[in-house]
Design an enzyme around this catalytic site. Sequence first.
Site, PDB file in Angstrom:
ATOM      1  N   VAL A  61      39.818  41.591  57.768  1.00 45.73           N
ATOM      2  CA  VAL A  61      40.617  42.357  56.811  1.00 45.73           C
ATOM      3  C   VAL A  61      39.710  43.424  56.200  1.00 45.73           C
ATOM      4  CG1 VAL A  61      41.960  42.228  54.671  1.00 45.73           C
ATOM      5  CG2 VAL A  61      42.026  40.320  56.299  1.00 45.73           C
TER       6      VAL A  61
ATOM      7  N   LYS B  76      38.141  20.107  40.252  1.00 39.36           N
ATOM      8  CA  LYS B  76      37.706  19.177  39.206  1.00 39.36           C
ATOM      9  C   LYS B  76      38.238  19.591  37.834  1.00 39.36           C
ATOM     10  CE  LYS B  76      33.639  17.218  36.929  1.00 39.36           C
ATOM     11  NZ  LYS B  76      32.170  17.168  36.856  1.00 39.36           N
TER      12      LYS B  76
ATOM     13  N   SER C 182      39.841  30.043  53.615  1.00 36.98           N
ATOM     14  CA  SER C 182      38.957  29.737  54.745  1.00 36.98           C
ATOM     15  C   SER C 182      38.676  31.062  55.472  1.00 36.98           C
ATOM     16  CB  SER C 182      39.652  28.707  55.635  1.00 36.98           C
ATOM     17  OG  SER C 182      38.892  28.410  56.772  1.00 36.98           O
TER      18      SER C 182
ATOM     19  N   ASP D 211      31.697  32.863  36.805  1.00 38.57           N
ATOM     20  CA  ASP D 211      31.002  32.583  38.065  1.00 38.57           C
ATOM     21  C   ASP D 211      31.480  31.210  38.520  1.00 38.57           C
ATOM     22  OD1 ASP D 211      29.307  31.814  40.092  1.00 38.57           O
ATOM     23  OD2 ASP D 211      27.538  32.740  39.203  1.00 38.57           O
TER      24      ASP D 211
HETATM   25  N1  NAP Z   1      37.653  40.456  54.571  1.00 37.40           N
HETATM   26  C1  NAP Z   1      37.662  39.732  55.688  1.00 37.40           C
HETATM   27  O1  NAP Z   1      37.630  40.267  56.808  1.00 37.40           O
HETATM   28  C2  NAP Z   1      37.726  38.237  55.604  1.00 37.40           C
HETATM   29  C3  NAP Z   1      37.858  37.503  56.803  1.00 37.40           C
HETATM   30  C4  NAP Z   1      37.930  36.122  56.752  1.00 37.40           C
HETATM   31  C5  NAP Z   1      37.848  35.464  55.542  1.00 37.40           C
HETATM   32  N2  NAP Z   1      37.689  36.205  54.391  1.00 37.40           N
HETATM   33  C6  NAP Z   1      37.602  35.468  53.140  1.00 37.40           C
HETATM   34  O2  NAP Z   1      38.550  36.003  52.210  1.00 37.40           O
HETATM   35  C7  NAP Z   1      38.058  35.843  50.878  1.00 37.40           C
HETATM   36  C8  NAP Z   1      38.093  37.178  50.156  1.00 37.40           C
HETATM   37  O3  NAP Z   1      37.243  38.093  50.822  1.00 37.40           O
HETATM   38  P1  NAP Z   1      37.268  39.656  50.488  1.00 37.40           P
HETATM   39  O4  NAP Z   1      37.056  40.340  51.787  1.00 37.40           O
HETATM   40  O5  NAP Z   1      38.436  39.976  49.656  1.00 37.40           O
HETATM   41  O6  NAP Z   1      35.906  39.784  49.628  1.00 37.40           O
HETATM   42  P2  NAP Z   1      35.498  40.844  48.467  1.00 37.40           P
HETATM   43  O7  NAP Z   1      36.291  42.083  48.544  1.00 37.40           O
HETATM   44  O8  NAP Z   1      34.000  40.909  48.550  1.00 37.40           O
HETATM   45  O9  NAP Z   1      35.915  40.080  47.120  1.00 37.40           O
HETATM   46  C9  NAP Z   1      35.215  38.936  46.717  1.00 37.40           C
HETATM   47  C10 NAP Z   1      35.630  38.596  45.292  1.00 37.40           C
HETATM   48  O10 NAP Z   1      34.959  37.383  44.916  1.00 37.40           O
HETATM   49  C11 NAP Z   1      34.320  37.582  43.664  1.00 37.40           C
HETATM   50  N3  NAP Z   1      33.164  36.676  43.617  1.00 37.40           N
HETATM   51  C12 NAP Z   1      32.067  36.664  44.392  1.00 37.40           C
HETATM   52  N4  NAP Z   1      31.244  35.674  44.040  1.00 37.40           N
HETATM   53  C13 NAP Z   1      31.849  35.046  42.990  1.00 37.40           C
HETATM   54  C14 NAP Z   1      31.488  33.952  42.180  1.00 37.40           C
HETATM   55  N5  NAP Z   1      30.323  33.279  42.354  1.00 37.40           N
HETATM   56  N6  NAP Z   1      32.328  33.570  41.192  1.00 37.40           N
HETATM   57  C15 NAP Z   1      33.497  34.234  40.982  1.00 37.40           C
HETATM   58  N7  NAP Z   1      33.900  35.285  41.725  1.00 37.40           N
HETATM   59  C16 NAP Z   1      33.074  35.671  42.727  1.00 37.40           C
HETATM   60  C17 NAP Z   1      33.954  39.067  43.658  1.00 37.40           C
HETATM   61  O11 NAP Z   1      33.727  39.619  42.358  1.00 37.40           O
HETATM   62  P3  NAP Z   1      32.262  39.570  41.672  1.00 37.40           P
HETATM   63  O12 NAP Z   1      31.276  39.995  42.716  1.00 37.40           O
HETATM   64  O13 NAP Z   1      32.367  40.489  40.501  1.00 37.40           O
HETATM   65  O14 NAP Z   1      32.063  38.144  41.258  1.00 37.40           O
HETATM   66  C18 NAP Z   1      35.230  39.645  44.264  1.00 37.40           C
HETATM   67  O15 NAP Z   1      36.243  39.712  43.290  1.00 37.40           O
HETATM   68  C19 NAP Z   1      36.654  35.249  51.025  1.00 37.40           C
HETATM   69  O16 NAP Z   1      36.725  33.851  50.910  1.00 37.40           O
HETATM   70  C20 NAP Z   1      36.260  35.619  52.445  1.00 37.40           C
HETATM   71  O17 NAP Z   1      35.277  34.756  52.988  1.00 37.40           O
HETATM   72  C21 NAP Z   1      37.638  37.555  54.392  1.00 37.40           C
END
Ligand code: NAP
Length: 249
Positions: free
Chosen positions: A187, A130, A142, A72
Amino acid sequence: MARDVLENKEKHPMEHPQVVVIGGSSGIGLGIAGRLLADGANVTIAARSADRLAAAERELGAGERLRTIVTDVSQEGQVERLFASTGPVDHIVCTAVDAVGAYQPIRRLDLTSIQKLVNAKLYGALLIAKHGTARGSITYTSGIAAYRPAAGGSVVAAVNGALGSLAAALAIELAPVRVNAISPGWVDTPVWDAIAGDAKAERLAAMAARLPAGRIGSPADIAEAVLALVHNGFITGTVLHVDGGHRLV
Ligand SMILES: NC(=O)c1ccc[n+]([C@@H]2O[C@H](COP(=O)([O-])OP(=O)(O)OC[C@H]3O[C@@H](n4cnc5c(N)ncnc54)[C@H](OP(=O)(O)O)[C@@H]3O)[C@@H](O)[C@H]2O)c1
């Protein structure tokens, strides 16, 4: 010319660079891990759920070049343990987000539910800097919410904007380690199940119709751009927008 190209590419101390992808069990992080493995890297993916990490491991099928570590990123002791286990690596990428409850009108702000987002995306980013030792680069994630804000998205906008500022500040403090942020547009990933629920397909299709690119992004689109941040030794302190032109519409 060919020599310029070679000199501009990060020189890896090992044949297979070591990369940690936090958030690598789903969505964009999973796409990045797959792309890095295809590029020859040894990859460690970290996230909270052991089940999702195991599913990602099966999907990526990379054998000994892939490790998983339950972490985490918002818990300092766990981040410390992650990097004690990996030792110094070549690159660190973080895509971790917990967006459940993150989108709220400001007048109805519920601090408890937004803390998960702030803890994972912002405090996590600080803890990575860190405790992690990267020889080459750190890449944070971001997002378009900071650059094309929408009502109800103030917290996500603030956190995403902070990551761009953090990358710039750390690019100075940690130099010559390069620190950047990638900023995805919309995405298609599981995060949209949390944000939009049953309306996911409809909302993504409506956005696709508005974008100059004419479609929503894929994890592969973002992974390709992250690879450029990882490899290009002259990019630091930058926010790289990969959004299909979303900031223009
Ligand atoms: N998808 C979009 O449209 C979009 C647009 C703009 C920006 N983003 C950014 O892109 C990044 C990836 O997004 P995504 O769409 O790929 O999200 P996602 O499919 O929900 O994946 C999030 C990942 O983060 C992990 N995670 C969540 N909380 C965590 C924690 N406290 N410690 C460690 N791992 C953690 C999750 O696994 P666990 O839950 O098992 O921990 C999962 O592997 C994010 O920063 C998001 O804000 C996404």
